[in-house]
Design a protein around this motif. Structure first.
Motif, PDB file in Angstrom:
ATOM      1  N   SER A 160       0.421  -1.485   0.040  1.00 54.48           N
ATOM      2  CA  SER A 160       0.056  -0.157   0.382  1.00 54.48           C
ATOM      3  C   SER A 160       0.937   1.246   0.196  1.00 54.48           C
ATOM      4  CB  SER A 160      -0.800  -0.052   1.419  1.00 54.48           C
ATOM      5  OG  SER A 160      -1.430   1.178   1.445  1.00 54.48           O
ATOM      6  N   ILE A 161       0.411   2.444  -0.223  1.00 54.87           N
ATOM      7  CA  ILE A 161       0.681   3.687  -0.455  1.00 54.87           C
ATOM      8  C   ILE A 161       1.340   4.177   0.539  1.00 54.87           C
ATOM      9  CG2 ILE A 161       0.980   5.896  -2.049  1.00 54.87           C
ATOM     10  CD1 ILE A 161       0.823   4.327  -4.531  1.00 54.87           C
ATOM     11  N   ILE A 162       0.746   4.393   1.016  1.00 53.46           N
ATOM     12  CA  ILE A 162      -0.118   4.604   2.446  1.00 53.46           C
ATOM     13  C   ILE A 162      -0.051   3.670   3.714  1.00 53.46           C
ATOM     14  CG2 ILE A 162      -1.635   6.157   4.041  1.00 53.46           C
ATOM     15  CD1 ILE A 162      -3.126   7.730   1.622  1.00 53.46           C
ATOM     16  N   SER A 163       1.102   3.834   4.521  1.00 56.69           N
ATOM     17  CA  SER A 163       0.863   3.080   5.344  1.00 56.69           C
ATOM     18  C   SER A 163       0.831   3.498   6.574  1.00 56.69           C
ATOM     19  CB  SER A 163       1.896   1.801   5.375  1.00 56.69           C
ATOM     20  OG  SER A 163       3.333   2.539   5.240  1.00 56.69           O
ATOM     21  N   GLY A 164       0.563   2.937   7.631  1.00 53.32           N
ATOM     22  CA  GLY A 164       0.487   3.402   8.985  1.00 53.32           C
ATOM     23  C   GLY A 164      -0.615   3.640   9.284  1.00 53.32           C
ATOM     24  N   LYS A 165      -0.920   4.637  11.159  1.00 50.68           N
ATOM     25  CA  LYS A 165      -1.878   5.112  11.053  1.00 50.68           C
ATOM     26  C   LYS A 165      -2.143   5.824   9.989  1.00 50.68           C
ATOM     27  CE  LYS A 165      -4.029   6.724  15.574  1.00 50.68           C
ATOM     28  NZ  LYS A 165      -4.713   5.889  15.570  1.00 50.68           N
ATOM     29  N   PRO A 222       1.711  13.450   2.393  1.00 52.16           N
ATOM     30  CA  PRO A 222       2.940  13.403   1.311  1.00 52.16           C
ATOM     31  C   PRO A 222       2.705  12.809   0.069  1.00 52.16           C
ATOM     32  CG  PRO A 222       3.736  12.665   3.332  1.00 52.16           C
ATOM     33  CD  PRO A 222       2.809  13.029   3.965  1.00 52.16           C
ATOM     34  N   ASN A 223       1.903  11.204   0.698  1.00 53.89           N
ATOM     35  CA  ASN A 223       0.927  10.845  -0.467  1.00 53.89           C
ATOM     36  C   ASN A 223      -0.054  11.239  -1.474  1.00 53.89           C
ATOM     37  OD1 ASN A 223       3.303   8.922  -0.567  1.00 53.89           O
ATOM     38  ND2 ASN A 223       2.526   8.727   1.580  1.00 53.89           N
ATOM     39  N   ILE A 224      -1.088  12.882  -0.687  1.00 56.59           N
ATOM     40  CA  ILE A 224      -2.217  12.695  -1.498  1.00 56.59           C
ATOM     41  C   ILE A 224      -2.375  13.029  -2.852  1.00 56.59           C
ATOM     42  CG2 ILE A 224      -1.796  15.502  -1.672  1.00 56.59           C
ATOM     43  CD1 ILE A 224      -4.745  15.888   0.389  1.00 56.59           C
ATOM     44  N   ALA A 225      -1.367  12.783  -3.990  1.00 56.79           N
ATOM     45  CA  ALA A 225      -1.685  13.071  -5.139  1.00 56.79           C
ATOM     46  C   ALA A 225      -1.834  11.867  -5.276  1.00 56.79           C
ATOM     47  CB  ALA A 225      -0.721  13.624  -6.021  1.00 56.79           C
ATOM     48  N   PHE A 226      -1.438  10.332  -4.595  1.00 52.75           N
ATOM     49  CA  PHE A 226      -1.924   9.047  -5.469  1.00 52.75           C
ATOM     50  C   PHE A 226      -3.238   8.373  -4.410  1.00 52.75           C
ATOM     51  CE2 PHE A 226       2.745   9.468  -5.556  1.00 52.75           C
ATOM     52  CZ  PHE A 226       2.639   9.275  -6.786  1.00 52.75           C
ATOM     53  N   ALA A 227      -3.651   9.148  -3.061  1.00 51.97           N
ATOM     54  CA  ALA A 227      -4.554   8.273  -2.873  1.00 51.97           C
ATOM     55  C   ALA A 227      -4.064   9.435  -0.974  1.00 51.97           C
ATOM     56  CB  ALA A 227      -4.348   6.681  -2.396  1.00 51.97           C
ATOM     57  N   THR A 228      -5.232   8.982  -0.595  1.00 50.15           N
ATOM     58  CA  THR A 228      -6.338   9.780   0.444  1.00 50.15           C
ATOM     59  C   THR A 228      -5.996   8.221   1.707  1.00 50.15           C
ATOM     60  OG1 THR A 228      -8.081  10.066  -0.195  1.00 50.15           O
ATOM     61  CG2 THR A 228      -6.669  11.844  -0.464  1.00 50.15           C
ATOM     62  N   LYS A 229      -6.228   7.855   0.985  1.00 52.51           N
ATOM     63  CA  LYS A 229      -6.769   6.153   2.126  1.00 52.51           C
ATOM     64  C   LYS A 229      -5.907   5.232   1.700  1.00 52.51           C
ATOM     65  CE  LYS A 229     -11.528   7.318   2.696  1.00 52.51           C
ATOM     66  NZ  LYS A 229     -12.393   7.987   1.205  1.00 52.51           N
ATOM     67  N   PRO A 230      -5.689   4.219   2.745  1.00 48.10           N
ATOM     68  CA  PRO A 230      -4.850   2.949   2.912  1.00 48.10           C
ATOM     69  C   PRO A 230      -5.337   1.779   1.779  1.00 48.10           C
ATOM     70  CG  PRO A 230      -6.421   2.817   4.625  1.00 48.10           C
ATOM     71  CD  PRO A 230      -6.212   4.302   4.191  1.00 48.10           C
ATOM     72  N   ALA A 273      11.812   6.071   4.919  1.00 47.49           N
ATOM     73  CA  ALA A 273      11.977   7.887   5.876  1.00 47.49           C
ATOM     74  C   ALA A 273      10.984   8.362   6.300  1.00 47.49           C
ATOM     75  CB  ALA A 273      12.580   8.380   3.706  1.00 47.49           C
ATOM     76  N   SER A 274       9.633   8.304   5.984  1.00 45.60           N
ATOM     77  CA  SER A 274       8.590   8.266   6.818  1.00 45.60           C
ATOM     78  C   SER A 274       8.364   7.859   8.119  1.00 45.60           C
ATOM     79  CB  SER A 274       6.781   8.194   6.140  1.00 45.60           C
ATOM     80  OG  SER A 274       7.083   8.908   5.244  1.00 45.60           O
ATOM     81  N   GLU A 275       8.848   6.725   7.967  1.00 48.10           N
ATOM     82  CA  GLU A 275       8.391   6.093   9.675  1.00 48.10           C
ATOM     83  C   GLU A 275       9.649   6.772  10.470  1.00 48.10           C
ATOM     84  OE1 GLU A 275       9.824   2.101   8.409  1.00 48.10           O
ATOM     85  OE2 GLU A 275       7.084   1.765   8.364  1.00 48.10           O
ATOM     86  N   THR A 276      11.557   7.087   9.456  1.00 45.64           N
ATOM     87  CA  THR A 276      12.267   7.840  10.591  1.00 45.64           C
ATOM     88  C   THR A 276      11.929   9.265  10.634  1.00 45.64           C
ATOM     89  OG1 THR A 276      13.503   5.936   9.139  1.00 45.64           O
ATOM     90  CG2 THR A 276      14.298   7.929   9.963  1.00 45.64           C
ATOM     91  N   TYR A 277      11.352  10.397   9.293  1.00 43.86           N
ATOM     92  CA  TYR A 277      11.048  11.558   9.846  1.00 43.86           C
ATOM     93  C   TYR A 277      10.325  11.017  11.106  1.00 43.86           C
ATOM     94  CZ  TYR A 277       8.756  15.584   9.734  1.00 43.86           C
ATOM     95  OH  TYR A 277       7.757  16.601   9.964  1.00 43.86           O
ATOM     96  N   PHE A 278       9.129  10.446  10.710  1.00 45.17           N
ATOM     97  CA  PHE A 278       7.872  10.224  12.065  1.00 45.17           C
ATOM     98  C   PHE A 278       8.872   9.779  13.680  1.00 45.17           C
ATOM     99  CE2 PHE A 278       4.882   8.146  14.850  1.00 45.17           C
ATOM    100  CZ  PHE A 278       4.226   8.760  15.517  1.00 45.17           C
TER     101      PHE A 278
END
Length: 150
Positions: free
Chosen positions: A29-34, A70-78, A103-108
């Motif tokens: 999935s492009i969007i993962s996590g909470k 950061p991924n809104i151009a692709f998806a807004t839901k998992p 990178a998102s996980e590290t940043y968070f």
């Protein structure tokens, strides 16, 4: 009889193993996590909370925003994958997605580490304002599709 059973078992196991080996790994999935929060709050609700509760809400909202915006151009839901968007699942594209998620996980993680040590010094009024702002941003995601119309 035992020989037939043993041969059949080995052959069956071999066929099953080959069948699983041929299956492709499921698309990531492009969007993962909470990706959502449990409740939106009013200013009055937030004023009644202690600072510890406010800090928890603030961090929860940052996590959702970091995972989605950061991924809104692709998806807004998992659940949206490169495959479902028609993006070729090449080795390079898969690696790029994995790198982006990492990178998102590290940043968070680094952001939360900073927030936990510095945020308690913030003014409660500013903390409430930030939570309300983040929540309004997250509410706006529900209307994102409206912006796609020609």
């Amino acid at each position: 009889m035992k020989l037939k059973f043993t041969l059949f078992s080995v052959l069956f196991s071999l066929i099953i193993t080959m069948g699983f080996a041929q299956k492709n790994k499921e698309s990531q999935s492009i969007i993962s996590g909470k990706v959502n929060i449990s409740k939106y709050h009013s200013r009055e609700d937030l004023k009644e909370m202690d600072k510890g509760e406010l800090l928890t809400l603030y961090i929860e909202r940052i996590e959702v925003i970091v995972n989605i915006l950061p991924n809104i151009a692709f998806a807004t839901k998992p659940g949206v994958t490169m495959e479902s968007l028609g993006i070729p699942e090449t080795k390079d594209n898969k690696k790029a997605l994995e790198d982006n998620i990492e990178a998102s996980e590290t940043y968070f993680e680094s952001t939360i580490e900073f927030q936990k040590s510095i945020l308690p010094y913030s003014d409660t009024t500013d903390l409430i304002a930030a939570i309300l702002f983040y929540e309004s941003t997250l509410k706006a995601l529900h209307t994102y599709e409206d912006y796609k119309k020609d």
